[in-house]
Design a protein around this motif. Structure first.
Motif, PDB file in Angstrom:
ATOM      1  N   HIS A   1       0.855  -1.105  -0.120  1.00 36.72           N
ATOM      2  CA  HIS A   1      -0.068  -0.255   0.103  1.00 36.72           C
ATOM      3  C   HIS A   1       1.112   1.614   0.325  1.00 36.72           C
ATOM      4  N   THR A   2       1.930   1.391   0.538  1.00 39.64           N
ATOM      5  CA  THR A   2       3.020   2.152   0.658  1.00 39.64           C
ATOM      6  C   THR A   2       3.587   2.519  -0.812  1.00 39.64           C
ATOM      7  N   LEU A   3       4.127   1.863  -1.354  1.00 32.43           N
ATOM      8  CA  LEU A   3       4.640   1.903  -2.255  1.00 32.43           C
ATOM      9  C   LEU A   3       3.500   2.286  -3.681  1.00 32.43           C
ATOM     10  N   ALA A   4       2.359   1.454  -3.003  1.00 30.31           N
ATOM     11  CA  ALA A   4       1.375   2.144  -4.897  1.00 30.31           C
ATOM     12  C   ALA A   4       0.521   3.430  -4.203  1.00 30.31           C
ATOM     13  N   ALA A   5       1.010   3.934  -3.115  1.00 26.60           N
ATOM     14  CA  ALA A   5       0.618   5.470  -2.764  1.00 26.60           C
ATOM     15  C   ALA A   5       1.749   6.532  -3.347  1.00 26.60           C
ATOM     16  N   LEU A   6       2.585   6.042  -3.568  1.00 25.80           N
ATOM     17  CA  LEU A   6       3.747   6.438  -4.315  1.00 25.80           C
ATOM     18  C   LEU A   6       3.395   7.357  -6.050  1.00 25.80           C
ATOM     19  N   ILE A   7       2.109   5.987  -6.184  1.00 25.73           N
ATOM     20  CA  ILE A   7       2.063   4.998  -7.566  1.00 25.73           C
ATOM     21  C   ILE A   7       0.699   6.468  -8.136  1.00 25.73           C
ATOM     22  N   SER A   8       0.304   6.000  -7.254  1.00 24.04           N
ATOM     23  CA  SER A   8      -1.249   6.647  -7.901  1.00 24.04           C
ATOM     24  C   SER A   8      -1.782   6.839  -6.069  1.00 24.04           C
ATOM     25  N   SER A   9      -2.727   7.843  -6.194  1.00 25.12           N
ATOM     26  CA  SER A   9      -3.468   8.371  -4.699  1.00 25.12           C
ATOM     27  C   SER A   9      -5.187   8.344  -4.440  1.00 25.12           C
ATOM     28  N   SER A  10      -5.738   7.867  -3.680  1.00 20.69           N
ATOM     29  CA  SER A  10      -6.945   8.233  -4.130  1.00 20.69           C
ATOM     30  C   SER A  10      -7.664   9.281  -3.643  1.00 20.69           C
ATOM     31  N   ASN A  11      -8.785   9.989  -4.001  1.00 18.60           N
ATOM     32  CA  ASN A  11      -9.403  11.054  -4.036  1.00 18.60           C
ATOM     33  C   ASN A  11     -10.356  11.113  -2.612  1.00 18.60           C
ATOM     34  N   THR A  12     -10.099  11.067  -1.819  1.00 16.02           N
ATOM     35  CA  THR A  12     -10.407  10.552  -0.516  1.00 16.02           C
ATOM     36  C   THR A  12     -10.204  11.910   0.493  1.00 16.02           C
ATOM     37  N   SER A  13      -9.552  13.165   0.203  1.00 22.36           N
ATOM     38  CA  SER A  13      -9.223  14.599  -0.030  1.00 22.36           C
ATOM     39  C   SER A  13     -10.640  14.814   0.125  1.00 22.36           C
ATOM     40  N   ILE A  14     -11.671  14.926  -0.289  1.00 25.59           N
ATOM     41  CA  ILE A  14     -13.485  15.162  -0.627  1.00 25.59           C
ATOM     42  C   ILE A  14     -13.703  15.040   0.488  1.00 25.59           C
ATOM     43  N   PHE A  15     -13.215  14.564   1.487  1.00 21.83           N
ATOM     44  CA  PHE A  15     -13.762  13.713   2.995  1.00 21.83           C
ATOM     45  C   PHE A  15     -12.972  14.437   4.140  1.00 21.83           C
ATOM     46  N   LYS A  16     -13.558  14.937   5.582  1.00 19.75           N
ATOM     47  CA  LYS A  16     -12.924  15.361   6.548  1.00 19.75           C
ATOM     48  C   LYS A  16     -12.096  13.983   6.358  1.00 19.75           C
ATOM     49  N   PRO A  17     -10.995  14.226   7.735  1.00 22.85           N
ATOM     50  CA  PRO A  17      -9.735  13.548   7.843  1.00 22.85           C
ATOM     51  C   PRO A  17     -10.847  12.307   8.717  1.00 22.85           C
ATOM     52  N   SER A  18      -9.939  11.054   9.234  1.00 19.09           N
ATOM     53  CA  SER A  18     -10.898  10.394  10.672  1.00 19.09           C
ATOM     54  C   SER A  18     -10.331  11.492  11.762  1.00 19.09           C
ATOM     55  N   ILE A  19     -10.413  10.161  12.893  1.00 20.82           N
ATOM     56  CA  ILE A  19      -9.976  11.228  14.469  1.00 20.82           C
ATOM     57  C   ILE A  19      -8.097  10.344  14.693  1.00 20.82           C
ATOM     58  N   PHE A  20      -8.098   9.350  14.120  1.00 19.51           N
ATOM     59  CA  PHE A  20      -7.183   8.093  13.574  1.00 19.51           C
ATOM     60  C   PHE A  20      -5.823   9.698  12.761  1.00 19.51           C
ATOM     61  N   VAL A  21      -6.157  10.358  11.869  1.00 20.90           N
ATOM     62  CA  VAL A  21      -5.369  11.419  11.184  1.00 20.90           C
ATOM     63  C   VAL A  21      -5.336  12.333  11.648  1.00 20.90           C
ATOM     64  N   LYS A  22      -6.143  12.915  12.436  1.00 20.58           N
ATOM     65  CA  LYS A  22      -6.182  13.794  12.992  1.00 20.58           C
ATOM     66  C   LYS A  22      -5.510  14.031  13.485  1.00 20.58           C
ATOM     67  N   HIS A  23      -4.991  13.243  14.435  1.00 26.05           N
ATOM     68  CA  HIS A  23      -4.316  13.023  16.126  1.00 26.05           C
ATOM     69  C   HIS A  23      -2.337  12.672  15.664  1.00 26.05           C
ATOM     70  N   GLY A  24      -2.762  12.086  14.549  1.00 29.24           N
ATOM     71  CA  GLY A  24      -1.348  11.495  13.783  1.00 29.24           C
ATOM     72  C   GLY A  24      -0.870  10.165  14.468  1.00 29.24           C
ATOM     73  N   LEU A  25      -1.896   9.162  14.317  1.00 31.21           N
ATOM     74  CA  LEU A  25      -2.420   8.232  14.552  1.00 31.21           C
ATOM     75  C   LEU A  25      -2.797   7.001  13.142  1.00 31.21           C
ATOM     76  N   LEU A  26      -2.460   7.425  12.521  1.00 29.39           N
ATOM     77  CA  LEU A  26      -3.173   6.478  11.078  1.00 29.39           C
ATOM     78  C   LEU A  26      -2.097   5.727  11.165  1.00 29.39           C
TER      79      LEU A  26
END
Length: 269
Positions: free
Chosen positions: A26-51
């Protein structure tokens, strides 16, 4: 669960190895392409740096459930042990792979990214299933139940009916209004794949009555994995947990109805 008690350390080790592989891919795939999830608000895990730790814990639970279900049902599945594991891996790797294409409809993801994200889940799940078969499975050749491809189509039809009930009446998140053809194609493909999973794993279903067998497939074999698949998005973005349960619950209800209809009226011993 004698097999699990005997091989628990193998199961944990295989799950850990395949989770690490999944996260690396998944980390390697993210370097090639990214999902269009920026249209959503980040989860509580993302907000607290726990992704990252959250994804690791999620993947361990997800793969752990998948592995436990295999160990629980594998003694009833016919075939050589590596073949059983391979087919199990294809079943749920395919479920995740096909499921990823719904992202094209829900948040305008690209076809390439959906394919890539599905593939990087498919590979570790296939590997995990095969390894589980080899190291925890048993060779069984006396439990082949009569398989009928009709089951695939009956379950697919019920899945489609259930999804369109959810789209139109329950108003779950969908694109059936703005992308009707794409929504139908994906719903059909997902329904067919669920039917294929039943076709492959039906010998592992426990229970004497048709109702208990329908519940076992819908809740134990498919349900836990389907629920965990949907919880992935909740790790990334802010979504309603209640909506996830409604979405998955209705899917499983109609899938179980499909199994019941097939077993009660069309299955021939």
């Amino acid at each position: 669960m004698k097999s699990f008690k005997k091989n628990w350390w193998k199961v944990i080790l295989i799950v850990f190895i395949c989770v690490i592989l999944d996260l690396i891919l998944h980390t390697l795939a993210a370097l090639i392409s990214s999902s269009n999830t920026s249209i959503f608000k980040p989860s509580i895990f993302v907000k607290h740096g726990l992704l990252k730790p959250s994804l690791f814990i999620y993947a361990m639970i997800d793969f752990g459930i998948m592995a436990t279900v295999f160990v629980y049902i594998q003694d009833k599945l016919p075939n050589k042990k590596w073949v059983k594991g391979f087919l199990y891996g294809i079943s749920f790797g395919g479920l995740f792979f096909v499921g990823m294409f719904e992202g094209i409809l829900l948040w305008n993801d690209t076809l390439f990214n959906s394919f890539l994200m599905g593939l990087v889940d498919f590979i570790p799940i296939l590997l995990m299933g095969t390894l589980l078969g080899v190291f925890t499975g048993t060779n069984v050749f006396k439990n082949k139940r009569g398989q009928n491809m009709m089951s695939v189509f009956v379950i697919a039809l019920c899945f489609i009916i259930g999804r369109y009930f959810s789209y139109t009446i329950l108003h779950i998140t969908s694109a059936y209004n703005i992308k009707p053809l794409g929504t139908f194609i994906w719903t059909l493909c997902q329904g067919l794949w669920v039917g294929i999973i039943y076709f492959i794993l039906q010998s592992g279903i426990k229970g004497k009555s048709v109702i208990s067998q329908s519940l076992f497939f819908g809740v134990v074999i498919l349900g836990l994995n389907w629920l965990m698949y949907h919880f992935f998005i909740a790790i990334i973005v802010e979504v309603s947990v209640i909506s996830i349960f409604i979405r998955v619950g209705m899917d499983l209800l109609f899938i179980m109805l499909g199994v019941f209809v097939y077993k009660k009226f069309l299955f021939k011993r």
